[in-house]
Design an enzyme around this catalytic site. Sequence first.
Site, PDB file in Angstrom:
ATOM      1  N   TYR A   1       5.569  13.008 -64.669  1.00 23.04           N
ATOM      2  CA  TYR A   1       6.425  12.788 -63.496  1.00 23.04           C
ATOM      3  C   TYR A   1       6.887  14.111 -62.883  1.00 23.04           C
ATOM      4  O   TYR A   1       7.849  14.140 -62.120  1.00 23.04           O
ATOM      5  CB  TYR A   1       7.669  11.986 -63.889  1.00 23.04           C
ATOM      6  CG  TYR A   1       7.491  10.487 -63.988  1.00 23.04           C
ATOM      7  CD1 TYR A   1       6.403   9.922 -64.654  1.00 23.04           C
ATOM      8  CD2 TYR A   1       8.432   9.619 -63.444  1.00 23.04           C
ATOM      9  CE1 TYR A   1       6.268   8.550 -64.783  1.00 23.04           C
ATOM     10  CE2 TYR A   1       8.303   8.235 -63.558  1.00 23.04           C
ATOM     11  CZ  TYR A   1       7.224   7.721 -64.237  1.00 23.04           C
ATOM     12  OH  TYR A   1       7.107   6.360 -64.357  1.00 23.04           O
TER      13      TYR A   1
ATOM     14  N   LYS B   1      -1.556  11.070 -76.911  1.00 19.60           N
ATOM     15  CA  LYS B   1      -2.958  10.654 -76.787  1.00 19.60           C
ATOM     16  C   LYS B   1      -3.791  11.905 -77.040  1.00 19.60           C
ATOM     17  O   LYS B   1      -4.603  12.317 -76.221  1.00 19.60           O
ATOM     18  CB  LYS B   1      -3.195  10.067 -75.380  1.00 19.60           C
ATOM     19  CG  LYS B   1      -4.582   9.467 -75.166  1.00 19.60           C
ATOM     20  CD  LYS B   1      -4.890   8.266 -76.046  1.00 19.60           C
ATOM     21  CE  LYS B   1      -6.371   7.895 -75.909  1.00 19.60           C
ATOM     22  NZ  LYS B   1      -6.778   6.844 -76.863  1.00 19.60           N
TER      23      LYS B   1
ATOM     24  N   ASP C   1      -2.315   3.963 -77.194  1.00 20.99           N
ATOM     25  CA  ASP C   1      -3.001   2.663 -77.226  1.00 20.99           C
ATOM     26  C   ASP C   1      -2.671   1.908 -78.519  1.00 20.99           C
ATOM     27  O   ASP C   1      -2.368   0.715 -78.509  1.00 20.99           O
ATOM     28  CB  ASP C   1      -4.518   2.817 -77.008  1.00 20.99           C
ATOM     29  CG  ASP C   1      -5.143   3.931 -77.842  1.00 20.99           C
ATOM     30  OD1 ASP C   1      -4.409   4.686 -78.522  1.00 20.99           O
ATOM     31  OD2 ASP C   1      -6.388   4.059 -77.810  1.00 20.99           O
TER      32      ASP C   1
ATOM     33  N   ASP D   1       7.580   5.142 -70.005  1.00 19.46           N
ATOM     34  CA  ASP D   1       7.788   4.148 -68.949  1.00 19.46           C
ATOM     35  C   ASP D   1       7.012   2.877 -69.271  1.00 19.46           C
ATOM     36  O   ASP D   1       7.543   1.764 -69.214  1.00 19.46           O
ATOM     37  CB  ASP D   1       7.328   4.725 -67.601  1.00 19.46           C
ATOM     38  CG  ASP D   1       7.428   3.697 -66.483  1.00 19.46           C
ATOM     39  OD1 ASP D   1       8.489   3.059 -66.363  1.00 19.46           O
ATOM     40  OD2 ASP D   1       6.436   3.515 -65.758  1.00 19.46           O
TER      41      ASP D   1
HETATM   42  C1  IPM Z   1      11.790   2.907 -64.677  1.00 17.14           C
HETATM   43  C2  IPM Z   1      11.106   2.684 -63.369  1.00 17.14           C
HETATM   44  C3  IPM Z   1      10.931   4.000 -62.627  1.00 17.14           C
HETATM   45  C4  IPM Z   1      10.164   4.942 -63.520  1.00 17.14           C
HETATM   46  C5  IPM Z   1      10.251   3.867 -61.264  1.00 17.14           C
HETATM   47  C6  IPM Z   1      11.017   2.930 -60.375  1.00 17.14           C
HETATM   48  C7  IPM Z   1       9.993   5.203 -60.613  1.00 17.14           C
HETATM   49  O1  IPM Z   1       9.884   2.050 -63.557  1.00 17.14           O
HETATM   50  O2  IPM Z   1      12.940   3.395 -64.679  1.00 17.14           O
HETATM   51  O3  IPM Z   1      11.202   2.610 -65.716  1.00 17.14           O
HETATM   52  O4  IPM Z   1       8.929   4.890 -63.586  1.00 17.14           O
HETATM   53  O5  IPM Z   1      10.796   5.757 -64.168  1.00 17.14           O
HETATM   54 MN    MN Z   2       9.489   1.520 -65.609  1.00 18.51          MN
END
Ligand code: IPM
Ligand code: MN
Length: 347
Positions: A135, A185, A218, A242
């Site tokens: 991210y 991974k 996985d 996530d």
């Molecule tokens: C979460 C959400 C967010 C993320 C999105 C909305 C960007 O899915 O908080 O898990 O991926 O962090």
């Molecule tokens: Mn999420």
Amino acid sequence: MKSYKIALIPGDGIGVPVTEAAWEVLGKAARGAGFSLEGTTFPWSCDFYERTGTMMPADGIETLRSFDAILLGAVGWPARVPDAVSLHGLLLPIRKAFVQYANFRPHRLLPGVEGPLRAGAFDILCIRENTEGEYSGAGGRVHNGTDDEVAVETSIFTRKGVERILRFGFEEARRRRGKLASVTKSNAQKHSMVFWDEVTTRLAADYPDVTVTNYHIDAMAARMVMAPESLDVVVASNLFGDILTDLGAAIQGGLGFAASANINPDRTAPSMFEPVHGSAPDIAHLGIANPIAAIWSGAMMLEHLGERSAAAAVMAAIEAATARGIGTEPGKHRTTEITAAVLAALA
Ligand code: IPM
Ligand code: MN
């Protein structure tokens, strides 16, 4: 009387009613425990974007900095504002700017809630790295719209970032059942993920009392379904965490139960508390959003503020409501009915 300044960002869709529900419950818990919560609501959302052209004002981050904590509902309404705009304009910058590097997501079955698995009981704490990794936002596109178009999105794993999230995971494992699962991974991604594994091995020497197992993402996905009771603390990168936490939400009965805390462990800036679920535009006006994930996130906020007994009281009230079958199945009760049941149990 002790008082805490809380920034409320209900956001979009069901984020609004679930934040309202959580706020009501937290207020009652605070009064019961003899402290006060002073809330300031910020209408930052896709609505706000349509009116102003930004998801929050230019000084939004600085405005939030003076608060003791942030309670957030959900952000996003893709039919109105592209997700890449709304999330990178509000939620993700807060996590990064306030160094909320540990995203805490507990997964367990509440009393009265039947998960989809055979497993009768499990208690998993997913700790998701929350500021870098996949991210990081590093990348770009060139030759847009041509046959030669290229898109690059680079994951960034820093020594500082990987060490601090793993150390946080080890500390939590030590406080819980002494088991840490580190998720990568590294059989396929030979730079960043091998690096992560190396850091895990090095830190493990400082925690001889914690049993560490390295899993590939996985295999971890399969394990969370087949043997969730074998897991204690699970530490994963931003994207892996996530994905695993939506899986965690599913095995605990649904996204209506999954809470999360974006923690700045060094307390150099406010932490933020929000349910794992999104804004769910499809059910936004039906009044059936389950507020339990938001209320549970609020309990985590009280815990973070040091108000332990109030936090425990909120959790006990949630559990008393679900034990009576309130809010345990999607659509069975309305948001207001679930909130009323939690409030009544808090009395
Ligand atoms: C979460 C959400 C967010 C993320 C999105 C909305 C960007 O899915 O908080 O898990 O991926 O962090
Ligand atoms: Mn999420």
